[in-house]
Design a protein around this motif. Structure first.
Motif, PDB file in Angstrom:
ATOM      1  N   SER B 147      11.534 -14.888  45.047  1.00  0.00           N
ATOM      2  CA  SER B 147      11.160 -16.299  45.186  1.00  0.00           C
ATOM      3  C   SER B 147       9.717 -16.541  44.775  1.00  0.00           C
ATOM      4  N   SER B 148       8.855 -15.558  45.033  1.00  0.00           N
ATOM      5  CA  SER B 148       7.453 -15.712  44.658  1.00  0.00           C
ATOM      6  C   SER B 148       7.324 -15.841  43.142  1.00  0.00           C
ATOM      7  N   ARG B 150       9.656 -16.953  41.217  1.00  0.00           N
ATOM      8  CA  ARG B 150      10.238 -18.253  40.875  1.00  0.00           C
ATOM      9  C   ARG B 150       9.182 -19.345  40.974  1.00  0.00           C
ATOM     10  N   MET B 151       8.408 -19.284  42.048  1.00  0.00           N
ATOM     11  CA  MET B 151       7.343 -20.298  42.204  1.00  0.00           C
ATOM     12  C   MET B 151       6.336 -20.182  41.078  1.00  0.00           C
ATOM     13  N   ASP B 152       5.917 -18.958  40.769  1.00  0.00           N
ATOM     14  CA  ASP B 152       4.904 -18.777  39.730  1.00  0.00           C
ATOM     15  C   ASP B 152       5.422 -19.222  38.361  1.00  0.00           C
ATOM     16  N   GLY B 154       7.335 -21.494  37.634  1.00  0.00           N
ATOM     17  CA  GLY B 154       7.425 -22.948  37.498  1.00  0.00           C
ATOM     18  C   GLY B 154       6.077 -23.627  37.408  1.00  0.00           C
ATOM     19  N   LYS B 155       4.998 -22.867  37.567  1.00  0.00           N
ATOM     20  CA  LYS B 155       3.661 -23.487  37.540  1.00  0.00           C
ATOM     21  C   LYS B 155       3.303 -23.923  36.127  1.00  0.00           C
ATOM     22  N   ILE B 156       2.253 -24.688  36.030  1.00  0.00           N
ATOM     23  CA  ILE B 156       1.981 -25.389  34.784  1.00  0.00           C
ATOM     24  C   ILE B 156       1.577 -24.445  33.646  1.00  0.00           C
ATOM     25  N   HIS B 158       2.467 -20.862  32.194  1.00  0.00           N
ATOM     26  CA  HIS B 158       3.462 -19.820  32.426  1.00  0.00           C
ATOM     27  C   HIS B 158       3.947 -19.254  31.101  1.00  0.00           C
ATOM     28  N   HIS B 159       4.434 -18.024  31.150  1.00  0.00           N
ATOM     29  CA  HIS B 159       5.169 -17.486  30.014  1.00  0.00           C
ATOM     30  C   HIS B 159       6.460 -18.314  29.908  1.00  0.00           C
ATOM     31  N   PRO B 160       7.020 -18.480  28.707  1.00  0.00           N
ATOM     32  CA  PRO B 160       8.220 -19.326  28.577  1.00  0.00           C
ATOM     33  C   PRO B 160       9.481 -18.672  29.141  1.00  0.00           C
ATOM     34  N   ARG B 224      -1.642 -21.737  38.252  1.00  0.00           N
ATOM     35  CA  ARG B 224      -2.086 -23.131  38.223  1.00  0.00           C
ATOM     36  C   ARG B 224      -3.174 -23.316  37.172  1.00  0.00           C
ATOM     37  N   HIS B 225      -3.753 -22.244  36.716  1.00  0.00           N
ATOM     38  CA  HIS B 225      -4.920 -22.318  35.833  1.00  0.00           C
ATOM     39  C   HIS B 225      -4.537 -22.000  34.399  1.00  0.00           C
ATOM     40  N   GLU B 226      -5.267 -22.595  33.471  1.00  0.00           N
ATOM     41  CA  GLU B 226      -4.900 -22.467  32.075  1.00  0.00           C
ATOM     42  C   GLU B 226      -4.928 -21.024  31.605  1.00  0.00           C
ATOM     43  N   ASN B 227      -4.100 -20.706  30.625  1.00  0.00           N
ATOM     44  CA  ASN B 227      -4.016 -19.370  30.033  1.00  0.00           C
ATOM     45  C   ASN B 227      -3.690 -18.273  31.051  1.00  0.00           C
TER      46      ASN B 227
END
Lengths: 677, 293
Positions: B147-148, B150-152, B154-156, B158-160, B224-227
């Protein structure tokens, strides 16, 4: 379009064996989906919406075909045909004898659209200031930060119903586009469009022997990377900013796994040797050789030697053990570069050629207790030795974990895990001989870097799976982790992480499926620092002044996400309905404290919220044909102080708008027909 | 590209008409009794990988589910080897059936000592054997337990993964590996270098954490952070760097574009440290410009 035609030709040729056999008729199965989508979004801000997708008003098509005859089968799949994110996969096998695979995939990576720059030559390695537009941002040239990736290749494995096998693969990856690159100096920085024109070619080989108890193999991997652009001309200085070098990567490895040993043991061994090389010269990079340069060419030479061995056993009933050892040795034999800088001082990369060696060993045990309870525990040791690391020459980690899992109740599975890590670091005080606090190196005695410094870590994780009824499942999970960097004066001193997660699935009377999830993550990180200038004291014990003082920050990041989905088959005759909704919110803030008491907190630090809603109505026209009408809504709002009141041009510095204006709102409607045969 | 999409659609329709539709399915003789009660599953099975592989061979439902004679008299789940959710068999017992044929597969040669095996995962927890496509539905199946991740994912940033361009098994050997994190490569950096060849160097000026472990700075599943940064730049950089002048400077709420006094602060605004230190993964310049050239 051409790629689709070539794929179909190959498919036709490869299906011919299926039809060549005389005694059995070929079975063909498959599906085709085709439709049209309409996209309504704001052109400028859509980069994040379509970060890895191609979404415009357009037709879209997918297909999936299988052909089988006897023990030979072939699958051919394609998605988003003709679009920038299309993919194709053709694979076939004759069970036990051979298998093959051909693939082609495109992946866009859209970062920012409508960036602006006062340069000529955008997209090339030769940038120059466009004096006709530099005075007005509105006149600057527009371009997109976007890189398209194309990967294609093939793989074949042959075993011919024997324990021996050979597997060979080839692949090419091409990346083209522009990505942001910063360069320059503090007062004259330039954000530049870096041209990306990369080609990576890989060849893999594996040969081995496998039977029920033994698997032995040798693998080879050879990869070459070519970057068409070795440098980028900085438009303000005319000097070169270097870009990633061409390189060759070769790897040879061997594996052995052996089952069926006494006490239900299994032994696994792996060893590998790899080498990465690069070669370039001052001229290749369009550089001016500095004074007293010892060599005008650089040969990069890095090798990795790796070995692993593990033994798992069941020495007595209900007891499982695993003991393992790994080592990794990175050797850097790259060229030493020496020169004199503008002040006449000798400079060399000799103390920045970085090596390390890692040795890791551990023991895990698991024991089945009564009442469906399993206890597990383990100890792990890691020793890292580094060369030329500025602070920590070595560190040693000791970690222990305990886990208990119970499945004695039909309706509940529970698991609890705890892990503790202690890291001891050999701190190398690079300022040991520096006694003058106004010497800028004096500060080094205080700085510890979190990846290698002393720390203690505690981690606990609890997970529950509950099945109160046949059609209802719940899941809960909580995790907590804290890192305490106890020896650190300046740097990251502590970080904590809490995570909660819950989900459920309810299948009501086989007519409705309702599912949902919720997650919450809270991260806190504390760090300490000292601000000081030339001539100021670097001592953390010095009396604070307006230009030299200690300061610290506490970063709080909250992330919450939740969603619901409902599936209603046959809501009315022949019509099914699927609805899903998800929400995310990210909230960051940074609270400062300092000796001079003048620092302001930051309340917007990568703050965003995102909503996604999808509704699909599926009409079963016939048993083999569906019509789907779908709607998708997405809204993303981003707020961060680093981008608020954005200015492209400041005195001597130029920004291009990379990652600026990320917020978007999009509506997508589509109509699709799916036919199965 | 509307024309390309239309042409592709026409081509597929023509191809389908050319190949035609298959005749009625073939059912193994001793599975006919199973089909009486389990008609859909038996029919679906014929199109599965196992169904196709066993065409013309002496395999049937009993090959996995055991002797069906008792089950014909007593159709309860206890009278047969059941792989369903309420199965009475342990993961070990169920896996023995699969390993009876697949034990010699090179893909699962390390299963015995894998994390998934020691956590009592059964093959059928991930693989759906009866359907036409038996590949694991990644990442949905993996997210059931992780689940962890899964949350990651979905963050903005992310790897595709959720876009289907990268699968969990591209980086992880889910059947077992001698590497930490069940990676398919010896260590994290060599795994990342497979797709990010431009980061291999070797460089004249190296950045030590880059060379040692990409995950010191990056969260590969999502952030949550870019790159995919674990922390926001400049916080990430200042956790390690504190010298005089700008790397020890406090970039606070007054360091933005609207800052009082000095007009913005290039060490904070926009991409912060990366505004100048663009070659943060290493530099090939013959002079040391601290990753700015």
């Amino acid at each position: 379009m051409k790629k689709g035609v070539y794929s179909l030709v190959i498919f036709s040729l490869l299906t011919s064996p299926a039809f060549a056999a005389e005694d059995e008729e070929a079975k063909v199965r498959g599906s085709i989906e085709a439709g049209y989508r309409v996209v309504d979004d704001q052109d400028n801000n859509r980069a994040h919406f379509i970060e890895f997708k191609d979404r415009d008003d357009d037709f879209f098509t997918s297909f999936d075909l299988s052909v089988q005859k006897g023990s030979y089968y072939l699958d051919f799949m394609g998605n988003e045909l003709g679009l920038n994110d299309q993919s194709y996969l053709l694979k076939g096998t004759n069970y036990g004898k051979f298998s093959y695979e051909f693939f082609y995939e495109e992946t866009p990576h859209n970062m920012s659209f409508d960036a602006k720059a006062p340069y000529t030559g955008i997209g090339s390695q030769d940038l120059d200031i466009d004096n006709s537009t530099i005075g007005s941002v509105a006149d600057w040239s527009s371009f997109d930060y976007s890189v398209d990736r194309k990967e294609f290749g093939a793989q074949v494995e042959i075993s011919m119903d024997t324990p021996f096998y050979v597997n060979v693969g080839v692949q090419r990856r091409q990346q083209d586009g522009i990505k942001p690159l910063g360069g320059g100096s503090f007062w004259l920085n330039m954000e530049m469009p870096e041209p990306v024109d990369y080609t990576t070619d890989d060849i893999t080989f594996q040969g081995g022997y496998r039977n029920k108890n033994l698997h032995a193999s040798v693998q080879g991997y050879w990869s070459t990377f070519d970057n068409t652009n070795k440098y980028l001309t900085q438009p303000n200085t005319g000097e070169s900013q270097t870009l990633p070098p061409d390189n060759d990567y070769r790897k040879l490895s061997a594996n052995l796994s052996w089952r069926g040993l006494p006490y239900q043991s299994m032994l696994a061994v792996r060893t590998s040797y790899s080498k990465i090389e690069s070669h370039f010269s001052v001229d290749d990079l369009n550089l001016t050789a500095p004074a007293a340069l010892n060599t005008d060419t650089f040969d990069g030479d890095v090798t990795y030697t790796q070995g692993s061995i593990a033994l798992s056993s069941r020495p007595i009933a209900d007891l499982d053990t695993k003991i393992y050892f790994n080592f990794l040795d990175k050797e850097n034999d790259s060229s030493v570069i020496r020169y004199q800088d503008v002040r006449g001082l000798d400079v060399s990369n000799a103390d920045q050629i970085f090596d390390y060696e890692k040795n890791n060993a551990g023991l895990d045990v698991g024991y089945d207790l009564a009442r469906h309870t399993k206890l597990a525990a383990g100890y792990e040791y890691l020793d890292v030795d580094r060369r030329n690391r500025d602070d920590a020459e070595a560190n040693t980690d000791h970690s222990l974990f305990f886990q208990i899992k119970n499945t004695s109740l039909d309706f509940l599975t529970a698991k609890l895990r705890y892990k503790r890590l202690e890291r001891n670091s050999d701190f190398d005080n690079k300022s040991a001989g520096v006694n003058d606090p106004t010497d800028e190196d004096y500060i080094k005695r205080y700085i510890r870097r979190y990846d290698a410094t002393d720390k203690s870590m505690d981690e606990i994780k609890l997970s529950l799976e509950i099945y109160p009824m046949d059609q209802l499942d719940f899941g809960f999970e909580y995790a907590y982790k804290i890192n305490d960097y106890d020896e650190t004066n300046l740097g990251l001193t502590e970080d904590k992480h809490h995570e909660f997660y819950a989900d459920f699935v309810w299948r009501a009377a086989k007519k409705v499926t309702l599912s949902g999830f919720a997650g919450y993550e809270m991260t806190e990180a504390d760090s300490s620092h000292r601000q000081f200038g030339a001539g100021d004291s670097a001592s953390i014990d010095a009396v604070p002044t307006s230009t030299s003082f200690n300061w610290s920050n506490e970063r709080d990041d909250d992330f919450i996400t939740y969603g619901l989905a409902i599936n209603l088959p046959d809501i009315i005759e022949k019509v099914s309905l699927n609805i899903s909704w998800q929400y995310q919110e990210s909230d960051g803030e940074i609270n400062f404290s300092s000796q001079d008491g003048t620092l302001e907190d930051i309340n917007q630090s990568d703050d965003y919220d995102k909503q996604e809603l999808e509704i699909k109505a599926i009409y079963a026209l016939r048993q083999d044909t569906d019509i789907t009408l779908g709607y998708l809504y997405e809204k993303y709002d981003y707020d961060d102080l680093q981008y608020d009141d954005y200015e492209y041009s400041q005195t001597g510095s130029y920004l291009t708008g990379a990652y600026y204006e990320q917020s978007y709102e999009a509506n997508v409607g589509y109509l699709m027909v799916a036919y199965r045969f | 590209m509307p024309n390309t999409g239309k042409k592709s659609l026409l081509l597929i329709i023509v191809m389908t008409l050319f190949w035609g539709v298959s005749p009625a399915m073939e059912v193994q003789a001793d599975s006919i009794a199973c089909a009486d009660c389990h008609e859909k599953i038996t029919a679906d099975f014929q199109d599965s990988y196992h169904g196709r592989a066993w065409t013309g061979k002496k395999h049937s439902c009993q090959s996995c589910h055991g002797d069906t004679a008792r089950h014909l008299d007593d159709p309860s789940q206890e009278s047969i080897l059941s792989f369903g959710e309420k199965s009475r068999q342990t993961a070990d017992e169920l896996n023995k059936m699969c390993l009876g044929c697949h034990e010699s597969s090179s893909h699962i040669s390390l299963w015995d000592m894998s994390k998934h095996n020691s956590n009592d995962l059964a093959c059928i927890n991930c693989h759906d054997i009866h359907t036409r496509k038996s590949e694991v539905a990644q990442p949905k199946v993996c997210f059931n337990c992780h689940s962890s991740v899964r949350m990651d994912a979905g963050k903005i940033s992310h790897h595709p993964i959720v876009e289907g361009k990268i699968e969990c098994s591209d980086c992880h050997n889910t059947h077992g590996s001698l590497s930490h994190g069940m990676l398919v490569e010896d260590d994290i950096n060599q795994l990342c270098y497979r797709c990010h060849a431009e980061k291999r160097g070797p460089f004249v000026w190296e950045h030590p954490p880059v060379e040692e472990d990409c995950s010191i700075c990056h969260a590969p599943h999502g952030s949550r952070h870019e790159n995919l940064m674990k922390e926001k730049v400049s916080n990430l950089c200042q956790d390690c760097h504190n010298a005089n002048l700008h790397s020890g400077r406090a970039y606070d709420g007054d360091a933005g574009f609207a800052a009082t006094g000095r007009a913005g602060n290039i060490g904070f605004i926009a991409r912060s440290c990366l505004n100048c230190h663009g070659n943060i993964h290493g530099s090939t310049h013959f002079e040391n410009h601290v990753y700015t050239r």
